[in-house]
Design a protein around this motif. Structure first.
Motif, PDB file in Angstrom:
ATOM      1  N   CYS A   1       0.913  -1.307  -0.072  1.00 52.24           N
ATOM      2  CA  CYS A   1       0.033   0.162   0.110  1.00 52.24           C
ATOM      3  C   CYS A   1       1.160   1.180  -0.146  1.00 52.24           C
ATOM      4  N   ARG A   2       2.007   1.197  -0.182  1.00 58.21           N
ATOM      5  CA  ARG A   2       3.042   2.207  -0.086  1.00 58.21           C
ATOM      6  C   ARG A   2       2.755   3.380  -1.060  1.00 58.21           C
ATOM      7  N   ARG A   3       1.978   3.351  -2.136  1.00 59.54           N
ATOM      8  CA  ARG A   3       1.568   4.599  -2.741  1.00 59.54           C
ATOM      9  C   ARG A   3       0.526   5.552  -2.156  1.00 59.54           C
ATOM     10  N   GLN A   4      -0.218   5.068  -1.069  1.00 56.54           N
ATOM     11  CA  GLN A   4      -1.183   5.890  -0.383  1.00 56.54           C
ATOM     12  C   GLN A   4      -0.390   6.911   0.424  1.00 56.54           C
ATOM     13  N   ARG A   5      -0.539   8.321   0.302  1.00 56.22           N
ATOM     14  CA  ARG A   5      -0.064   9.261   1.045  1.00 56.22           C
ATOM     15  C   ARG A   5      -0.816   9.787   2.278  1.00 56.22           C
ATOM     16  N   ALA A   6      -2.272   9.508   2.304  1.00 54.33           N
ATOM     17  CA  ALA A   6      -3.040  10.111   3.307  1.00 54.33           C
ATOM     18  C   ALA A   6      -2.989   9.488   4.596  1.00 54.33           C
ATOM     19  N   VAL A   7      -2.640  10.543   5.719  1.00 52.60           N
ATOM     20  CA  VAL A   7      -2.708  10.098   7.006  1.00 52.60           C
ATOM     21  C   VAL A   7      -3.950   9.094   7.406  1.00 52.60           C
ATOM     22  N   TRP A   8      -4.891   9.618   6.861  1.00 57.34           N
ATOM     23  CA  TRP A   8      -6.362   8.767   7.267  1.00 57.34           C
ATOM     24  C   TRP A   8      -6.162   7.532   6.843  1.00 57.34           C
ATOM     25  N   PHE A   9      -5.622   7.205   5.946  1.00 59.27           N
ATOM     26  CA  PHE A   9      -5.622   5.655   5.406  1.00 59.27           C
ATOM     27  C   PHE A   9      -4.604   5.153   6.470  1.00 59.27           C
ATOM     28  N   TRP A  10      -3.405   5.476   6.601  1.00 59.39           N
ATOM     29  CA  TRP A  10      -2.403   4.852   7.552  1.00 59.39           C
ATOM     30  C   TRP A  10      -3.307   4.748   8.968  1.00 59.39           C
ATOM     31  N   SER A  11      -3.831   5.791   9.257  1.00 60.92           N
ATOM     32  CA  SER A  11      -4.539   5.719  10.927  1.00 60.92           C
ATOM     33  C   SER A  11      -5.434   4.413  10.830  1.00 60.92           C
ATOM     34  N   VAL A  12      -6.358   4.613   9.698  1.00 59.48           N
ATOM     35  CA  VAL A  12      -7.141   3.361   9.811  1.00 59.48           C
ATOM     36  C   VAL A  12      -6.527   2.136   9.599  1.00 59.48           C
ATOM     37  N   LEU A  13      -5.738   1.886   8.820  1.00 61.33           N
ATOM     38  CA  LEU A  13      -4.991   0.594   8.728  1.00 61.33           C
ATOM     39  C   LEU A  13      -4.363   0.354   9.993  1.00 61.33           C
ATOM     40  N   SER A  14      -3.733   1.266  10.643  1.00 58.46           N
ATOM     41  CA  SER A  14      -3.094   1.026  12.300  1.00 58.46           C
ATOM     42  C   SER A  14      -4.180   0.500  13.048  1.00 58.46           C
ATOM     43  N   GLY A  15      -5.106   1.417  13.145  1.00 60.47           N
ATOM     44  CA  GLY A  15      -6.422   1.078  13.941  1.00 60.47           C
ATOM     45  C   GLY A  15      -6.921  -0.544  13.711  1.00 60.47           C
ATOM     46  N   MET A  16      -7.017  -0.866  12.551  1.00 57.62           N
ATOM     47  CA  MET A  16      -7.441  -2.226  12.076  1.00 57.62           C
ATOM     48  C   MET A  16      -6.665  -3.171  12.682  1.00 57.62           C
ATOM     49  N   PHE A  17      -5.307  -2.817  12.400  1.00 56.96           N
ATOM     50  CA  PHE A  17      -4.223  -3.887  12.647  1.00 56.96           C
ATOM     51  C   PHE A  17      -4.437  -4.012  14.397  1.00 56.96           C
ATOM     52  N   GLY A  18      -4.613  -2.893  15.270  1.00 57.35           N
ATOM     53  CA  GLY A  18      -4.631  -3.093  16.490  1.00 57.35           C
ATOM     54  C   GLY A  18      -6.080  -3.746  16.729  1.00 57.35           C
ATOM     55  N   LEU A  19      -7.005  -3.737  16.029  1.00 56.88           N
ATOM     56  CA  LEU A  19      -8.488  -4.644  16.557  1.00 56.88           C
ATOM     57  C   LEU A  19      -8.255  -5.853  15.973  1.00 56.88           C
ATOM     58  N   LEU A  20      -7.692  -6.178  14.906  1.00 59.90           N
ATOM     59  CA  LEU A  20      -7.250  -7.635  14.494  1.00 59.90           C
ATOM     60  C   LEU A  20      -6.119  -8.489  15.144  1.00 59.90           C
ATOM     61  N   PHE A  21      -5.478  -7.637  16.017  1.00 60.04           N
ATOM     62  CA  PHE A  21      -4.147  -8.273  16.696  1.00 60.04           C
ATOM     63  C   PHE A  21      -4.256  -9.345  17.442  1.00 60.04           C
ATOM     64  N   GLY A  22      -5.558  -9.615  18.088  1.00 58.21           N
ATOM     65  CA  GLY A  22      -5.884 -10.743  18.840  1.00 58.21           C
ATOM     66  C   GLY A  22      -6.213 -11.888  18.064  1.00 58.21           C
ATOM     67  N   ALA A  23      -7.066 -11.574  16.809  1.00 57.21           N
ATOM     68  CA  ALA A  23      -7.375 -12.600  15.982  1.00 57.21           C
ATOM     69  C   ALA A  23      -6.267 -13.145  15.163  1.00 57.21           C
ATOM     70  N   LEU A  24      -5.343 -12.321  14.913  1.00 57.34           N
ATOM     71  CA  LEU A  24      -3.878 -12.770  14.377  1.00 57.34           C
ATOM     72  C   LEU A  24      -3.124 -13.833  15.320  1.00 57.34           C
ATOM     73  N   CYS A  25      -3.063 -13.294  16.605  1.00 48.78           N
ATOM     74  CA  CYS A  25      -2.411 -13.929  17.707  1.00 48.78           C
ATOM     75  C   CYS A  25      -3.105 -15.360  17.929  1.00 48.78           C
ATOM     76  N   ALA A  26      -4.361 -15.275  17.714  1.00 48.28           N
ATOM     77  CA  ALA A  26      -5.202 -16.606  17.979  1.00 48.28           C
ATOM     78  C   ALA A  26      -4.575 -17.764  16.904  1.00 48.28           C
ATOM     79  N   ILE A  27      -4.001 -17.548  15.790  1.00 46.83           N
ATOM     80  CA  ILE A  27      -3.825 -18.555  14.766  1.00 46.83           C
ATOM     81  C   ILE A  27      -3.083 -19.841  15.521  1.00 46.83           C
ATOM     82  N   PRO A  28      -1.893 -19.601  16.200  1.00 46.84           N
ATOM     83  CA  PRO A  28      -1.081 -20.694  16.609  1.00 46.84           C
ATOM     84  C   PRO A  28      -2.008 -21.616  17.651  1.00 46.84           C
ATOM     85  N   TYR A  29      -2.876 -20.995  18.310  1.00 46.52           N
ATOM     86  CA  TYR A  29      -3.786 -21.749  19.166  1.00 46.52           C
ATOM     87  C   TYR A  29      -4.717 -22.825  18.526  1.00 46.52           C
TER      88      TYR A  29
END
Length: 179
Positions: A97-125
């Protein structure tokens, strides 16, 4: 492709790259430890995004080194496996996604990453205890994931632009090529 400043090939890791990778790794670890007293509030997500945007694929080296340092500091555990795909995955997603310049895009991506962090961490379980264990582990952490997502969004909104300017200036000064 040759770097206009140093004449070095951008496909090879230079001594300058190694120094930069070491500093990025140290910065990731320092950022992680500096906010470790706050539950699920961290700067690592923002820094992985920024390092990847400013250094390209070379940032993956610092992300992997960061995971290694985390293992040395905290010892190995199930989280080690999680970190081996979560943080490099964020770096790869940022590269895509490196062509994206908007801070909104990166903030939403960062927020979604935080929201999904637990789901991603559950995979080994899934492999440790089956689907019930993975789902139970993920659901138990949802309140923390919400906090993680909100804090990632706010931190990115506030710090993305000033930190990106500083990093881009540093990369330009050092003459480090981007891919």
């Amino acid at each position: 492709m040759r770097n206009k400043v140093t004449g070095e090939s951008s496909r090879h890791i230079s001594v300058r790259d190694i120094a930069m990778i070491g500093m990025m790794t140290a910065a990731l670890e320092a950022a992680k430890l500096s906010l470790s007293f706050l539950p699920n509030v961290e700067l690592v997500t923002l820094m992985v995004i920024l390092f990847t945007l400013c250094m390209g694929g070379r940032a993956l080296f610092s992300v992997v080194a960061f995971v290694g340092v985390e293992c040395l500091v905290w010892g190995p555990g199930p989280w080690t496996v999680m970190y081996l795909y979560i943080w490099p995955g964020l770096s790869i997603l940022t590269l895509l996604c490196r062509r994206q310049r908007a801070v909104w895009f990166w903030s939403v991506l960062s927020g979604m990453f935080g929201l999904l962090f637990g789901a991603l961490c559950a995979i080994p379980y899934l492999f440790i205890g089956g689907i019930q264990t993975a789902v139970a582990w993920w659901i138990a952490g949802i309140p923390w994931d919400i906090l993680h997502g909100i804090s990632n969004f706010v931190i990115c909104m506030v710090l993305f632009c000033p930190l990106r300017k500083v990093l881009e200036r540093l990369v330009k000064t050092w003459g480090v090529p981007r891919e």
